[in-house]
Design an enzyme around this catalytic site. Structure first.
Site, PDB file in Angstrom:
ATOM      1  N   LYS A  80       8.557 128.715   9.840  1.00 15.05           N
ATOM      2  CA  LYS A  80       7.523 129.427   9.075  1.00 15.05           C
ATOM      3  C   LYS A  80       8.031 129.673   7.658  1.00 15.05           C
ATOM      4  O   LYS A  80       9.207 130.000   7.457  1.00 15.05           O
ATOM      5  CB  LYS A  80       7.218 130.754   9.775  1.00 15.05           C
ATOM      6  CG  LYS A  80       5.932 131.443   9.313  1.00 15.05           C
ATOM      7  CD  LYS A  80       5.678 132.705  10.168  1.00 15.05           C
ATOM      8  CE  LYS A  80       4.391 133.431   9.777  1.00 15.05           C
ATOM      9  NZ  LYS A  80       4.185 134.665  10.573  1.00 15.05           N
ATOM     10  N   SER A 155      -0.785 135.469  11.555  1.00 15.66           N
ATOM     11  CA  SER A 155      -0.510 134.724  10.354  1.00 15.66           C
ATOM     12  C   SER A 155       0.168 133.386  10.570  1.00 15.66           C
ATOM     13  O   SER A 155       0.089 132.504   9.728  1.00 15.66           O
ATOM     14  CB  SER A 155       0.382 135.582   9.457  1.00 15.66           C
ATOM     15  OG  SER A 155       1.658 135.747  10.058  1.00 15.66           O
ATOM     16  N   SER A 179       1.327 137.984  15.061  1.00 16.25           N
ATOM     17  CA  SER A 179       1.322 136.735  14.286  1.00 16.25           C
ATOM     18  C   SER A 179       1.952 135.539  14.987  1.00 16.25           C
ATOM     19  O   SER A 179       1.802 134.409  14.540  1.00 16.25           O
ATOM     20  CB  SER A 179       2.021 136.941  12.940  1.00 16.25           C
ATOM     21  OG  SER A 179       1.187 137.672  12.077  1.00 16.25           O
TER      22      SER A 179
END
Ligand SMILES: [Zn+2]
Lengths: 500, 499
Positions: A80, A155, A179
């Site tokens: 990420k 997210s 997330s």
């Protein structure tokens, strides 16, 4: 090649370790897959083909030399883009960090490199991980591989979509209020938020320090367990990291046994008001567990009613302070306000241009919640709710070994459906947020498809702090039970993506 | 900056009661910074002692320096404070370019040490018990240099440079409770208090305690209230007072300034003020109010500091002698008069004297040098600082005199060479051949040469008019460029007269 990309990480690790395929072949297969599909899916903000192939070649050399770095040696991974990487830009999905390349690696990234895992690239996210859909990424949303008109969750939609579209067997996510778990649920993949402190946060661009936790994203439970074993452990650079080891997640995932385990159904998250397919699959899983000799009990967590309200005070408060460092002085974007540039004007102009709408919304909210006169009413009250939620969990875990709920109220929604309605967006995280407030571990495991839209739903398992192993043990069992019922892995129901 | 109108000091004290409060920042001399592994060192190239943590790069996290915690506990114990069994850090949020994170990691409602007291003696000999409210840990900010503009301040500067070497250096802030009843001695008490704190942290070895380097910095709060009034007056906080002398002057100035305003029906603005050593005045800074909103909240990136009982007690066992006890001991050992001793204390020369005596000098000789010639040179120097000489060198100088190797005049000459960096006194005496001439032959020859021009002198001495000897002694000294032992010349003259 198609063959390689559809394999699990544990299968790939075995093939690489036995020398049947090389890490370079595996890495190249995934890079080629990205060439074919990522223009449509947009999982990546940055790809590292050369660096990942060099790392793969090194993993192959090490294997040939008899050096064993880790059980996942040679298996590539996506990270990420809110984790610092010394050899790749780190934007956290924000324009304010566009082009910034950190001079250091996050602890987790160091661990991946030391484990011999080539890093394929950096995945998309809502700006500073604020969002549930990736629609708040400054660089455009990622798509759900099951239906490109739908969100991949947020997210960490980049990490969920990258494994769901077979561009990577594994990915790293971060979970502040869901997330990792929400994107897992809506893409038919597995995501774990470990116990707070189980994985070092050093090098994770902070959203809310007391809630953030890095965790594994995978296509099955065993892979997630193996990845957690690689990234977990005490780090002197993160003073909130746990001093002790939590044991082997991999071993737990291989037990495949739920007999005698007590599963607590949280009254407040039992499926009422959830999408019918989500609620139906949840009830079926409870029946499966009961049939396998597990005990199903109901637990009451009355304070969960205030969880979202508390979360949306604590998170913005911490975020407003964490994001203060983005001031143009030492790194990142700098916007000159024209004439009469003073430091205040440069800071203000940079933040005005550099931050997106959701980030500004939360900074304003958090600044207000902490200001004198508001502190007790908002931030202070939220901390009290946090304590009450922890007590609810304590009471619940006195009755149950594991708590269960649907991961999210709905399946993946369409782009644009909630972007203008922050409250509706925030409600997605109703089931995931309490775990972050209490610091306990949670996992989302694929839980079948909703009949009304054919999209995947997830089941969330929660355990007491430090008992992450329970999640992998029960999660792997549920996963296997579903495969037996549905005839194949959930992810294999996903439609084939059109290949460029 | 227009100098404010001031009320006569005595008059101000007749009308008003003075209340002061002191905040002293002590920079710890740990090897590394408060929250990262960077060197804690003064004087390096700008931005060389920095890392992702102390320049607040995204993703970096703090980790508490254990030595800094122990130093803070020692300071707390030496100030007679309670040590908190658990203490959280907090974030003090405000934007400023020298503050990398745009918040300062500090302790807010949970200081590591609290509720202490310190006995402070002022020049008059009176002893005040200053109550300590708290001592807490925090980090220093970077250093800004403003380029362009006339004031050297951020306003009007063309641009500013930031050096983050100091960012994250561990600080302990020591805050007193309001100090009442010092009366006209409030300025002296303020300076004496800071001196005591400095002695303590220096004695503990936890700080270099050099005020000129900012290792010890003081903010002085001053407020006045009409004699007999209950309600405290509005206070000002004077910053940038970085020598003992300026603390005293700044407090005195604020008393006179505020008294003038109040006596003329004005009101004091609650503000920070800056002390200007050159002008001997304070100027208004940022208006400050209790409502200044720093949005403090507990630092979520750090677990609370929880020193164990055992650690606290083991640190307590290492505490050196208390400054007050030390003074009593030294006063006894040295046998100075009360006045002599107090002068040494007020001149801030206790350490130097103690070290000089330890190096072998007699206490009175050590006092004579430090309080006399060296103090004079220091006063005349631009920095007003103690000249570049070690206590061991002073002791050596005193020993040379005691052994009759040099006289006072020669010693002053030797001192000049020591300060010029020529070496130790003994080395200089032998290298320059400055030893006192005690060879009677050379002296007699010089006396005879002098007597040749003043033949009446021997008669005068025989008649008991000893002042006549002075002329010959002076002539001999001159002829021998000062290297003669005047006492011996005198003895020889008397012998010659009585032959
Ligand atoms: Zn540093």
């Amino acid at each position: 090649m198609t063959d390689l990309i559809r394999k699990t990480a544990s299968e790939l690790a075995a093939l690489i370790s036995s020398g049947e395929v090389s890490s370079v072949e595996v890495t190249r297969a995934h890079l080629e897959r990205s060439d074919a599909v990522d223009a449509a899916v947009h999982s990546y903000l940055y790809q590292s083909p050369e660096a990942s192939l060099i790392a793969a070649a090194e993993a192959d050399r090490a294997r040939a030399a008899g050096e064993v770095s880790s059980p996942l040696a040679g298996v590539p991974i996506a990270v990420k883009d809110n984790l610092a990487t010394i050899d790749a830009p780190t934007t956290s999905g924000s324009k304010i960090l566009q082009g910034w390349q950190p001079p250091y690696d996050a602890t987790v990234v160091k661990k991946l490199r030391a484990a011999g895992m080539p890093i394929l690239g950096k995945t998309n996210l809502d700006e500073f991980a604020m969002g549930s859909s990736t629609e708040f990424s400054a660089f455009g949303p990622s798509k759900n591989p099951w239906d490109l008109t739908r969100i991949p969750g947020g997210s960490g939609g980049g990490s969920s979509s990258v494994v769901a579209s077979f561009q990577a067997p594994l990915a790293i996510g971060s979970d502040t209020g869901g997330s990792i778990r929400f994107p897992g649920a809506v893409t038919g993949t597995v995501g774990t938020k470990p116990t707070y402190g189980a994985v070092s946060r050093y090098g994770l661009v902070a959203l809310a320090s007391s809630l953030d936790q890095i965790g594994p994203v995978a296509r099955n439970v065993l892979d997630a367990a193996m990845l957690q074993d690689v990234i977990a452990g005490h780090d002197p650079h993160d003073s909130t990291s746990l001093p002790e080891s939590l044991g082997s997640m991999t071993a737990a995932a291989k037990k495949l046994d739920v007999k005698g385990m007590r599963f607590g159904v949280i009254k407040q998250l039992a499926g009422d008001g959830f999408q019918p397919g989500v609620a139906a699959r949840f009830r079926e899983s409870l029946n499966l567990l009961a049939a396998a000799g597990a005990e199903i009990v109901e637990v009451d967590c009355p304070s969960f009613e205030y969880a979202i309200a508390a979360y949306y005070l604590i998170l913005p408060a911490e975020a407003s302070s964490n994001l203060a460092k983005f001031d143009s002085v030492r790194f990142g974007m700098r916007v000159e306000p024209g004439e009469k540039a003073t430091i205040e004007r440069v800071m203000a102009a940079t933040r005005e241009v550099g931050f997106g709408p959701e980030v500004k919304r939360r900074i304003i909210l958090g600044t207000y919640a902490l200001s004198s006169g508001s502190y007790d009413k908002f931030y202070g009250a939220a901390l009290k709710v946090r304590t009450l939620i922890q007590r609810d969990f304590d009471a619940a875990f006195a009755k149950a070994d594991i708590l269960v709920s649907p991961t999210a109220p709905t399946t993946a929604f369409k782009f644009g459906d909630k972007i203008d309605d922050p409250l509706a967006m925030y409600l997605n995280d109703i089931a995931t947020i309490p775990a972050n407030l209490a610091g306990i571990p949670g996992i989302s495991v694929p839980n079948g498809l909703a009949e009304e839209d054919g999209l995947p739903v997830g089941i969330q398992l929660l355990a007491p702090a430090r008992e992450d192993a329970r999640l992998y043990q029960a999660g792997a069992w549920l996963e296997k039970a579903h495969e037996e019922i549905w005839g194949k892995r959930m992810i294999d129901f996903a439609p084939e993506l059109e290949v460029n | 900056m227009a100098k404010a109108e001031l009320m006569n000091y005595e008059q101000a004290l007749e009308q008003f009661e003075v209340v002061i409060g002191l905040e002293v920042h002590v920079e710890l001399n740990t090897n590394t910074k408060m929250f990262c592994g960077c060197k804690n060192e003064f004087g390096n190239e700008p931005n060389t002692n920095v890392c992702p943590i102390c320049i607040a790069l995204p993703g970096a996290l703090p980790a508490v320096n254990k030595t800094a915690v122990e130093s803070s506990i020692k300071i707390g114990l030496a100030l007679g404070c309670e040590i908190a069994p658990t203490g959280r850090f907090a974030r003090k949020n405000y934007f400023y370019p020298d503050l990398a994170k745009n918040f300062q990691t500090s302790q807010y409602d949970e200081p590591i040490a609290f509720e202490g007291a310190l006995e402070v003696e002022v020049p008059s000999g009176a002893v005040h018990n200053v109550l300590i409210e708290r001592a807490h840990m925090e980090e220093d900010a970077g250093k800004l240099t403003h380029i362009g503009g006339s004031t050297g301040r951020i306003q009007g500067a063309e641009y500013s440079l930031v050096d983050y070497n100091r960012a994250g250096v561990p600080l302990v802030e020591i805050v007193t409770k309001p100090i009442y009843g010092a009366g006209s001695e409030a300025p002296e008490l303020a300076a004496a208090y800071v001196r005591s704190v400095r002695e303590i942290v220096k004695g503990l070895g936890v700080s270099d305690a050099r005020m000129e380097r900012g290792n010890v910095r003081c903010d002085a709060n001053v407020s006045l209230r009409k004699k007999g009034a209950e309600k405290l007056g509005t206070r000002t906080e004077t910053k940038n007072v970085n020598s003992l002398r300026s603390i005293e002057r700044a407090v005195r100035y604020e008393i006179q300034r505020q008294a003038h305003i109040l006596a003329n029906g004005g009101t004091i603005i609650q503000e920070t003020r800056h002390w200007h050593e050159d002008k001997g005045a304070t100027s208004a800074g940022r208006p400050k109010s209790d409502a200044d909103d720093y949005r403090y909240f507990p630092e979520p990136d750090l677990v609370p500091v929880q020193p164990s009982r055992e650690l606290i007690e083991s640190l307590r066992a290492t505490l050196p002698e208390k400054p007050a006890d030390r003074r009593k001991r030294l006063a006894g050992e040295w046998g100075f008069s009360e006045l002599e001793f107090r002068d040494v204390v007020n001149a801030d020369l206790l350490d130097q004297l103690e070290e000089t005596v330890a190096a072998g000098a007699k206490p009175q000789a050590a006092r004579k040098w430090w309080m006399g010639e060296l103090a004079r040179i220091a006063n005349e120097s631009e920095e007003g600082a103690i000249p570049n000489i070690t206590p061991a060198q002073v002791a050596e100088l005193a020993k040379l005199i005691e052994d009759g190797k040099i006289n006072d005049r020669l010693a002053r000459e030797v001192l000049g060479y020591v300060l010029a960096g020529e070496g130790s006194p003994a080395e200089i005496v032998s290298a320059r051949g400055l030893e006192v001439v005690s060879d009677d032959g050379a002296l007699i020859a010089a006396i005879e040469a002098a007597l040749a021009t003043q033949p009446d002198v021997l008669d005068a001495i025989r008649e008991g008019r000893m002042q006549a000897a002075g002329q010959v002694i002076g002539a001999v000294m001159k002829a021998m460029a000062g290297s003669a032992d005047a006492a011996r010349v005198r003895e020889l003259l008397i012998e010659m007269a009585n032959k």
